[in-house]
Design an enzyme around this catalytic site. Sequence first.
Site, PDB file in Angstrom:
ATOM      1  N   LYS A 116       2.390 -16.694   0.357  1.00  0.00           N
ATOM      2  CA  LYS A 116       2.661 -16.947   1.746  1.00  0.00           C
ATOM      3  C   LYS A 116       1.864 -16.035   2.657  1.00  0.00           C
ATOM      4  O   LYS A 116       1.725 -16.290   3.848  1.00  0.00           O
ATOM      5  CB  LYS A 116       4.167 -16.692   2.020  1.00  0.00           C
TER       6      LYS A 116
ATOM      7  N   ASP B   9      -5.833  -6.214  -3.511  1.00  0.00           N
ATOM      8  CA  ASP B   9      -5.324  -4.937  -3.998  1.00  0.00           C
ATOM      9  C   ASP B   9      -5.963  -4.660  -5.358  1.00  0.00           C
ATOM     10  O   ASP B   9      -7.065  -4.145  -5.429  1.00  0.00           O
ATOM     11  CB  ASP B   9      -3.796  -5.067  -4.058  1.00  0.00           C
TER      12      ASP B   9
ATOM     13  N   LYS C 245      -8.168  -3.204  -0.156  1.00  0.00           N
ATOM     14  CA  LYS C 245      -7.873  -1.849  -0.645  1.00  0.00           C
ATOM     15  C   LYS C 245      -8.761  -1.590  -1.855  1.00  0.00           C
ATOM     16  O   LYS C 245      -8.291  -1.653  -2.992  1.00  0.00           O
ATOM     17  CB  LYS C 245      -6.412  -1.782  -1.129  1.00  0.00           C
TER      18      LYS C 245
ATOM     19  N   PHE D  75       0.903   1.257   1.490  1.00  0.00           N
ATOM     20  CA  PHE D  75       1.546  -0.045   1.494  1.00  0.00           C
ATOM     21  C   PHE D  75       1.721  -0.514   2.929  1.00  0.00           C
ATOM     22  O   PHE D  75       2.312   0.168   3.749  1.00  0.00           O
ATOM     23  CB  PHE D  75       2.900  -0.007   0.780  1.00  0.00           C
TER      24      PHE D  75
ATOM     25  N   ARG E 118       6.930 -10.032   7.754  1.00  0.00           N
ATOM     26  CA  ARG E 118       5.760 -10.921   7.859  1.00  0.00           C
ATOM     27  C   ARG E 118       5.459 -11.272   9.312  1.00  0.00           C
ATOM     28  O   ARG E 118       4.327 -11.577   9.664  1.00  0.00           O
ATOM     29  CB  ARG E 118       6.014 -12.228   7.089  1.00  0.00           C
TER      30      ARG E 118
HETATM   31  P1  IMP Z   1      -3.717  -8.228  -6.284  1.00  0.00           P
HETATM   32  O1  IMP Z   1      -5.021  -8.113  -5.547  1.00  0.00           O
HETATM   33  O2  IMP Z   1      -3.745  -9.259  -7.363  1.00  0.00           O
HETATM   34  O3  IMP Z   1      -3.218  -6.910  -6.773  1.00  0.00           O
HETATM   35  O4  IMP Z   1      -2.575  -8.728  -5.361  1.00  0.00           O
HETATM   36  C1  IMP Z   1      -2.688  -8.977  -4.048  1.00  0.00           C
HETATM   37  C2  IMP Z   1      -1.307  -9.341  -3.561  1.00  0.00           C
HETATM   38  O5  IMP Z   1      -0.421  -8.213  -3.682  1.00  0.00           O
HETATM   39  C3  IMP Z   1      -1.365  -9.690  -2.102  1.00  0.00           C
HETATM   40  O6  IMP Z   1      -1.557 -11.061  -1.909  1.00  0.00           O
HETATM   41  C4  IMP Z   1      -0.011  -9.210  -1.624  1.00  0.00           C
HETATM   42  O7  IMP Z   1       0.954 -10.223  -1.789  1.00  0.00           O
HETATM   43  C5  IMP Z   1       0.347  -8.068  -2.534  1.00  0.00           C
HETATM   44  N1  IMP Z   1       0.062  -6.747  -1.911  1.00  0.00           N
HETATM   45  C6  IMP Z   1      -0.839  -5.847  -2.314  1.00  0.00           C
HETATM   46  N2  IMP Z   1      -0.847  -4.767  -1.529  1.00  0.00           N
HETATM   47  C7  IMP Z   1       0.057  -5.003  -0.564  1.00  0.00           C
HETATM   48  C8  IMP Z   1       0.503  -4.248   0.588  1.00  0.00           C
HETATM   49  O8  IMP Z   1       0.053  -3.142   0.905  1.00  0.00           O
HETATM   50  N3  IMP Z   1       1.461  -4.847   1.344  1.00  0.00           N
HETATM   51  C9  IMP Z   1       1.981  -6.080   1.060  1.00  0.00           C
HETATM   52  N4  IMP Z   1       1.601  -6.809   0.001  1.00  0.00           N
HETATM   53  C10 IMP Z   1       0.645  -6.276  -0.805  1.00  0.00           C
END
Ligand code: IMP
Length: 176
Positions: A43, A105, A133, A154, A167
């Site tokens: 979302k 992330d 990040k 975060f 959100r």
């Molecule tokens: P990744 O890149 O697979 O680790 O995951 C990315 C997802 O993790 C994003 O779409 C978010 O839903 C969640 N996420 C990662 N860091 C944050 C943050 O700082 N705040 C809120 N959601 C985050």
Amino acid sequence: MLFMKIKRTLITEQEIERKIKEYGKLISREYEGKNLLLIGILKGSFVFMADLCRAIDIPVRVDFLSASSYYSGISSSGEVKIKLDISQERDLSDTHVIIAEDIIDTGRTLKDISQLLNQRNPLSLKVVTLLDKPSRRAVNFNADWSLFTIPDVFVVGFGLDYDENYRNLPYIAELE
Ligand code: IMP
Ligand code: MG
């Protein structure tokens, strides 16, 4: 007292608006005369998508895809599952595709989703993310366009949640 947990504003509403307009123009010029489909990852991307598609001044279609990584609390890890697919599921061979995400992330989610969408043969596939990040990357994956690079904190707001809350904040904030 939900909003008590916000530590500070990291990126203001005005800064976000300015950047999205800039990237909307850039995307419009790059895809002029081309068939373009924007795919938002639900979302988290819904707010970014709404602004980004309105900053694009060429014809563009929008769709959404929902994926979930095994994700608990404030650290994400593991495998990605498609929960809701786009309507044009099988064949993307007549269109250029841009995936829009709220934040990269570890990179796992988008790496998997990109691979999956690439198998449907789009004319091209690029990724735009509102936030990045890079210090948290666990797999080799980068967006084509990152609007803001942030430190390892975060964040919530502008579509991003903590436990489904925040959100609706119109800016990006750091949580306590
Ligand atoms: P990744 O890149 O697979 O680790 O995951 C990315 C997802 O993790 C994003 O779409 C978010 O839903 C969640 N996420 C990662 N860091 C944050 C943050 O700082 N705040 C809120 N959601 C985050
Ligand atoms: Mg997300």
